[in-house]
Write a protein that holds these residues in place. Structure first.
Motif, PDB file in Angstrom:
ATOM      1  N   ALA A 197       0.911  -0.908   0.179  1.00 10.58           N
ATOM      2  CA  ALA A 197       0.191  -0.063  -0.070  1.00 10.58           C
ATOM      3  C   ALA A 197       0.645   1.127  -0.037  1.00 10.58           C
ATOM      4  CB  ALA A 197      -1.362   0.164   1.127  1.00 10.58           C
ATOM      5  N   ALA A 198       2.169   1.462   1.091  1.00 13.96           N
ATOM      6  CA  ALA A 198       2.804   2.922   1.279  1.00 13.96           C
ATOM      7  C   ALA A 198       3.058   2.559  -0.654  1.00 13.96           C
ATOM      8  CB  ALA A 198       4.028   2.341   1.549  1.00 13.96           C
ATOM      9  N   GLU A 199       3.584   1.852  -1.928  1.00 14.04           N
ATOM     10  CA  GLU A 199       3.989   2.248  -2.958  1.00 14.04           C
ATOM     11  C   GLU A 199       2.748   2.230  -4.380  1.00 14.04           C
ATOM     12  OE1 GLU A 199       6.980   3.365  -3.627  1.00 14.04           O
ATOM     13  OE2 GLU A 199       7.969   3.497  -2.002  1.00 14.04           O
ATOM     14  N   PRO A 200       1.957   2.628  -3.980  1.00  9.42           N
ATOM     15  CA  PRO A 200       1.160   2.419  -4.698  1.00  9.42           C
ATOM     16  C   PRO A 200       0.712   2.307  -6.683  1.00  9.42           C
ATOM     17  CG  PRO A 200       0.418   4.524  -4.131  1.00  9.42           C
ATOM     18  CD  PRO A 200       1.442   4.004  -2.752  1.00  9.42           C
ATOM     19  N   GLY A 201       2.177   3.268  -6.711  1.00 12.50           N
ATOM     20  CA  GLY A 201       3.293   2.945  -8.367  1.00 12.50           C
ATOM     21  C   GLY A 201       3.669   2.230  -8.423  1.00 12.50           C
ATOM     22  N   ARG A 202       4.043   1.006  -7.411  1.00 13.60           N
ATOM     23  CA  ARG A 202       4.490  -0.270  -8.119  1.00 13.60           C
ATOM     24  C   ARG A 202       4.136  -1.158  -7.955  1.00 13.60           C
ATOM     25  NH1 ARG A 202      10.093   0.500  -6.503  1.00 13.60           N
ATOM     26  NH2 ARG A 202      10.397  -0.830  -7.891  1.00 13.60           N
ATOM     27  N   PRO A 203       3.344  -1.702  -8.667  1.00 11.22           N
ATOM     28  CA  PRO A 203       2.259  -2.833  -8.446  1.00 11.22           C
ATOM     29  C   PRO A 203       3.524  -4.404  -8.582  1.00 11.22           C
ATOM     30  CG  PRO A 203       2.302  -1.910 -10.565  1.00 11.22           C
ATOM     31  CD  PRO A 203       3.397  -1.079  -9.801  1.00 11.22           C
ATOM     32  N   GLU A 204       3.980  -4.582  -8.416  1.00 10.69           N
ATOM     33  CA  GLU A 204       5.091  -5.878  -8.381  1.00 10.69           C
ATOM     34  C   GLU A 204       5.069  -5.943  -6.960  1.00 10.69           C
ATOM     35  OE1 GLU A 204       8.159  -2.536  -9.155  1.00 10.69           O
ATOM     36  OE2 GLU A 204       6.638  -2.597  -9.413  1.00 10.69           O
ATOM     37  N   LEU A 205       5.037  -5.093  -5.931  1.00 10.70           N
ATOM     38  CA  LEU A 205       5.908  -4.980  -5.135  1.00 10.70           C
ATOM     39  C   LEU A 205       4.603  -5.689  -3.844  1.00 10.70           C
ATOM     40  CD1 LEU A 205       7.874  -1.617  -4.446  1.00 10.70           C
ATOM     41  CD2 LEU A 205       8.856  -3.489  -5.142  1.00 10.70           C
ATOM     42  N   GLY A 206       4.821  -5.925  -2.951  1.00 11.01           N
ATOM     43  CA  GLY A 206       3.955  -6.548  -1.927  1.00 11.01           C
ATOM     44  C   GLY A 206       4.419  -7.481  -1.613  1.00 11.01           C
ATOM     45  N   ILE A 207       3.727  -8.492  -0.883  1.00 11.09           N
ATOM     46  CA  ILE A 207       3.371  -9.996  -0.026  1.00 11.09           C
ATOM     47  C   ILE A 207       2.810 -10.655  -0.746  1.00 11.09           C
ATOM     48  CG2 ILE A 207       2.629 -11.496   2.112  1.00 11.09           C
ATOM     49  CD1 ILE A 207       4.620  -8.681   2.455  1.00 11.09           C
ATOM     50  N   GLY A 208       3.819 -12.280  -0.312  1.00 11.72           N
ATOM     51  CA  GLY A 208       3.080 -13.081  -1.609  1.00 11.72           C
ATOM     52  C   GLY A 208       3.258 -13.416  -2.660  1.00 11.72           C
ATOM     53  N   ARG A 209       3.122 -14.346  -3.590  1.00  9.48           N
ATOM     54  CA  ARG A 209       2.858 -14.412  -5.020  1.00  9.48           C
ATOM     55  C   ARG A 209       2.171 -15.358  -5.721  1.00  9.48           C
ATOM     56  NH1 ARG A 209       5.329 -10.203  -3.788  1.00  9.48           N
ATOM     57  NH2 ARG A 209       7.376  -9.328  -4.579  1.00  9.48           N
ATOM     58  N   VAL A 210       1.855 -14.741  -6.221  1.00 10.66           N
ATOM     59  CA  VAL A 210       1.079 -15.620  -7.556  1.00 10.66           C
ATOM     60  C   VAL A 210       1.073 -16.265  -8.978  1.00 10.66           C
ATOM     61  CG1 VAL A 210      -1.005 -13.906  -7.441  1.00 10.66           C
ATOM     62  CG2 VAL A 210      -1.835 -16.473  -7.663  1.00 10.66           C
ATOM     63  N   GLY A 211       1.405 -17.502  -9.139  1.00  8.81           N
ATOM     64  CA  GLY A 211       1.274 -17.519 -10.709  1.00  8.81           C
ATOM     65  C   GLY A 211       0.717 -18.717 -11.087  1.00  8.81           C
ATOM     66  N   THR A 212       1.851 -19.274 -12.246  1.00  2.96           N
ATOM     67  CA  THR A 212       1.173 -20.281 -13.263  1.00  2.96           C
ATOM     68  C   THR A 212       2.505 -21.653 -13.368  1.00  2.96           C
ATOM     69  OG1 THR A 212       1.150 -19.502 -15.757  1.00  2.96           O
ATOM     70  CG2 THR A 212      -0.391 -19.295 -13.496  1.00  2.96           C
ATOM     71  N   LEU A 213       1.877 -22.546 -12.990  1.00  2.00           N
ATOM     72  CA  LEU A 213       3.325 -23.524 -13.682  1.00  2.00           C
ATOM     73  C   LEU A 213       2.942 -23.595 -14.916  1.00  2.00           C
ATOM     74  CD1 LEU A 213       1.410 -26.470 -10.853  1.00  2.00           C
ATOM     75  CD2 LEU A 213       4.055 -25.248 -10.882  1.00  2.00           C
ATOM     76  N   PRO A 214       4.162 -24.804 -16.112  1.00  2.00           N
ATOM     77  CA  PRO A 214       4.319 -24.925 -17.398  1.00  2.00           C
ATOM     78  C   PRO A 214       2.840 -25.728 -17.760  1.00  2.00           C
ATOM     79  CG  PRO A 214       6.316 -25.010 -16.095  1.00  2.00           C
ATOM     80  CD  PRO A 214       5.324 -24.915 -14.894  1.00  2.00           C
ATOM     81  N   ALA A 215       2.989 -25.777 -16.872  1.00  2.00           N
ATOM     82  CA  ALA A 215       1.410 -26.619 -17.338  1.00  2.00           C
ATOM     83  C   ALA A 215       0.929 -27.246 -16.002  1.00  2.00           C
ATOM     84  CB  ALA A 215       1.397 -28.223 -18.484  1.00  2.00           C
ATOM     85  N   PRO A 216      -0.880 -27.718 -16.316  1.00  2.00           N
ATOM     86  CA  PRO A 216      -1.309 -28.625 -15.297  1.00  2.00           C
ATOM     87  C   PRO A 216      -0.387 -29.595 -14.452  1.00  2.00           C
ATOM     88  CG  PRO A 216      -3.088 -27.709 -16.023  1.00  2.00           C
ATOM     89  CD  PRO A 216      -1.505 -27.784 -17.334  1.00  2.00           C
ATOM     90  N   GLU A 217      -0.915 -29.522 -13.119  1.00  2.00           N
ATOM     91  CA  GLU A 217      -0.127 -31.638 -12.484  1.00  2.00           C
ATOM     92  C   GLU A 217      -0.843 -32.023 -11.157  1.00  2.00           C
ATOM     93  OE1 GLU A 217       4.031 -30.402 -12.848  1.00  2.00           O
ATOM     94  OE2 GLU A 217       3.866 -29.690 -10.507  1.00  2.00           O
ATOM     95  N   ARG A 218      -1.104 -32.562 -11.082  1.00  2.00           N
ATOM     96  CA  ARG A 218      -1.393 -33.626  -9.981  1.00  2.00           C
ATOM     97  C   ARG A 218      -1.322 -32.936  -8.697  1.00  2.00           C
ATOM     98  NH1 ARG A 218      -0.152 -38.384  -8.662  1.00  2.00           N
ATOM     99  NH2 ARG A 218      -1.722 -39.058  -7.531  1.00  2.00           N
ATOM    100  N   LEU A 219      -2.255 -32.366  -7.616  1.00  2.00           N
ATOM    101  CA  LEU A 219      -1.467 -32.256  -6.843  1.00  2.00           C
ATOM    102  C   LEU A 219       0.046 -32.892  -5.422  1.00  2.00           C
ATOM    103  CD1 LEU A 219      -1.996 -29.918  -4.332  1.00  2.00           C
ATOM    104  CD2 LEU A 219      -3.313 -31.425  -3.279  1.00  2.00           C
ATOM    105  N   ALA A 220      -0.608 -34.641  -6.140  1.00  2.00           N
ATOM    106  CA  ALA A 220      -0.076 -35.178  -5.489  1.00  2.00           C
ATOM    107  C   ALA A 220       1.786 -34.691  -5.935  1.00  2.00           C
ATOM    108  CB  ALA A 220       0.307 -36.493  -5.697  1.00  2.00           C
ATOM    109  N   ASP A 221       1.594 -34.767  -7.326  1.00  2.00           N
ATOM    110  CA  ASP A 221       2.766 -34.011  -8.493  1.00  2.00           C
ATOM    111  C   ASP A 221       3.813 -33.275  -7.979  1.00  2.00           C
ATOM    112  OD1 ASP A 221       3.068 -36.776  -9.745  1.00  2.00           O
ATOM    113  OD2 ASP A 221       1.522 -36.087 -11.056  1.00  2.00           O
ATOM    114  N   PHE A 222       2.654 -32.043  -7.602  1.00  2.00           N
ATOM    115  CA  PHE A 222       3.306 -30.457  -7.519  1.00  2.00           C
ATOM    116  C   PHE A 222       3.530 -30.525  -6.289  1.00  2.00           C
ATOM    117  CE2 PHE A 222       1.818 -26.689  -4.562  1.00  2.00           C
ATOM    118  CZ  PHE A 222       3.146 -25.566  -5.992  1.00  2.00           C
ATOM    119  N   ALA A 223       3.576 -31.646  -5.093  1.00  2.00           N
ATOM    120  CA  ALA A 223       3.871 -31.276  -3.805  1.00  2.00           C
ATOM    121  C   ALA A 223       5.185 -32.737  -4.240  1.00  2.00           C
ATOM    122  CB  ALA A 223       3.002 -32.765  -2.767  1.00  2.00           C
ATOM    123  N   GLU A 224       5.815 -32.789  -4.871  1.00  2.00           N
ATOM    124  CA  GLU A 224       7.323 -33.479  -4.854  1.00  2.00           C
ATOM    125  C   GLU A 224       7.671 -32.346  -5.462  1.00  2.00           C
ATOM    126  OE1 GLU A 224      10.259 -36.076  -5.456  1.00  2.00           O
ATOM    127  OE2 GLU A 224       7.937 -36.568  -4.588  1.00  2.00           O
TER     128      GLU A 224
END
Length: 305
Positions: A151-178
């Motif tokens: 919130a302190a840097e509204p002009g910097r949308p890349e900053l902040g806590i945590g991240r969300v993104g995508t895997l190259p392709a979907p995979e089983r949860l068990a395989d992702f845990a591995e």
């Protein structure tokens, strides 16, 4: 005949170093401030220089997650001039650092050895690249966005806590845990999973360190799975119940050791520090601690396991 006295430089103020020589601690701190300014830290946090003389030269830096005795041992054995850590040594205010306490003893050892101590905590979490970026990268996530923008840097949308993104392709949860288990350093806890092992996951939320305060942001992000540390029973249970109620079953949960989730950040921070100082004509050796500081040392299998 008049005489003149040669100009002298105080012992604590070295003469300017020519290009290629070791920087002062003050120069190192300027580079660190540019990477993750202290103003990005949470109000409750305790970041910055804990001990050390900004005028002294720094030839070797050791980076670690925790400022514990084993890490101080490693820093002093390596001849480090600076110990750069993620977790604060003195998070809560103290009135004394006498060597009669565990933390006071560490301060005394560092000062006596001429090794400074600097903390980059929630300001490094919020940075880009920061702690959660590093966790996301070792899991091969792409298209990263903060879960909670700074919130302190509204002009910097890349900053902040945590991240969300995508895997190259979907995979089983068990395989992702591995995938998670292979990407992070080993701990006695290992990797815990809540969710259908056969469910496909593609969109992934991560938070290095304790992330169970971010469930609302994770759900809003549309993540199929959330990777973080220190998940407590009630928040995890409530998150799974909410996921089941929403029929999608998400987010699934992957819980890892706190230390392991933040350790990947160290190598990138070391590289950025060396590069930033090189741009100033300064040279420093930066090394990542190999000491595992996860506090758990033994896991006893449950009955029938």
């Amino acid at each position: 005949m008049a005489t003149t006295t040669p100009a002298t430089t105080p012992a604590s103020t070295p003469a300017p170093a020519p290009p290629g020589q070791a920087p002062t601690l003050g120069e190192v701190l300027e580079v660190l401030e540019a990477l993750h300014p202290e103003r990005w830290a949470q109000p409750w946090d305790a970041v910055g220089l804990v001990c050390g003389d900004p005028a002294r030269r720094v030839s070797r830096v050791l980076l670690a997650v925790d400022p514990v005795e084993a890490v101080v041992d490693e820093a002093l054995a390596a001849g480090a001039d600076l110990l750069l850590v993620h977790h604060p040594l003195l998070l809560r205010p103290v009135s004394s650092v006498a060597a009669t306490t565990a933390k006071g003893r560490l301060v005394h050892r560092l000062v006596e050895a001429g090794c400074a101590l600097h903390v980059a905590h929630t300001n490094a979490d919020a940075a880009a690249p920061g702690v959660s970026d590093a966790l996301a990268r070792v899991l091969d996530l792409d298209g990263l966005e903060p879960l909670e923008p700074l919130a302190a840097e509204p002009g910097r949308p890349e900053l902040g806590i945590g991240r969300v993104g995508t895997l190259p392709a979907p995979e089983r949860l068990a395989d992702f845990a591995e995938r998670v288990a292979q990407a992070l350093p080993a701990t006695e806890q290992g990797v815990r999973v809540a969710g259908d092992p056969d469910a496909l996951v593609h969109r992934v939320a991560v938070c290095g360190g304790s992330g169970d305060s971010l469930f609302a942001q994770v759900r809003a992000s549309g993540a199929d799975v959330f990777v973080t540390a220190d998940l407590r029973h009630h928040p995890a249970s409530e998150a799974r119940e909410s996921a089941a109620f929403g029929a999608s079953g998400t987010p699934h949960l992957v819980d890892v050791a706190h230390w392991a989730s933040e350790w990947p950040w160290l190598a990138g921070c070391a590289d950025r520090l060396v590069t930033g100082l090189a741009a100033r004509g300064r040279t420093v050796d930066a090394h990542v601690s190999t000491t595992r500081t996860d506090p758990w040392v033994l896991r006893v299998p449950s009955r029938g396991e």
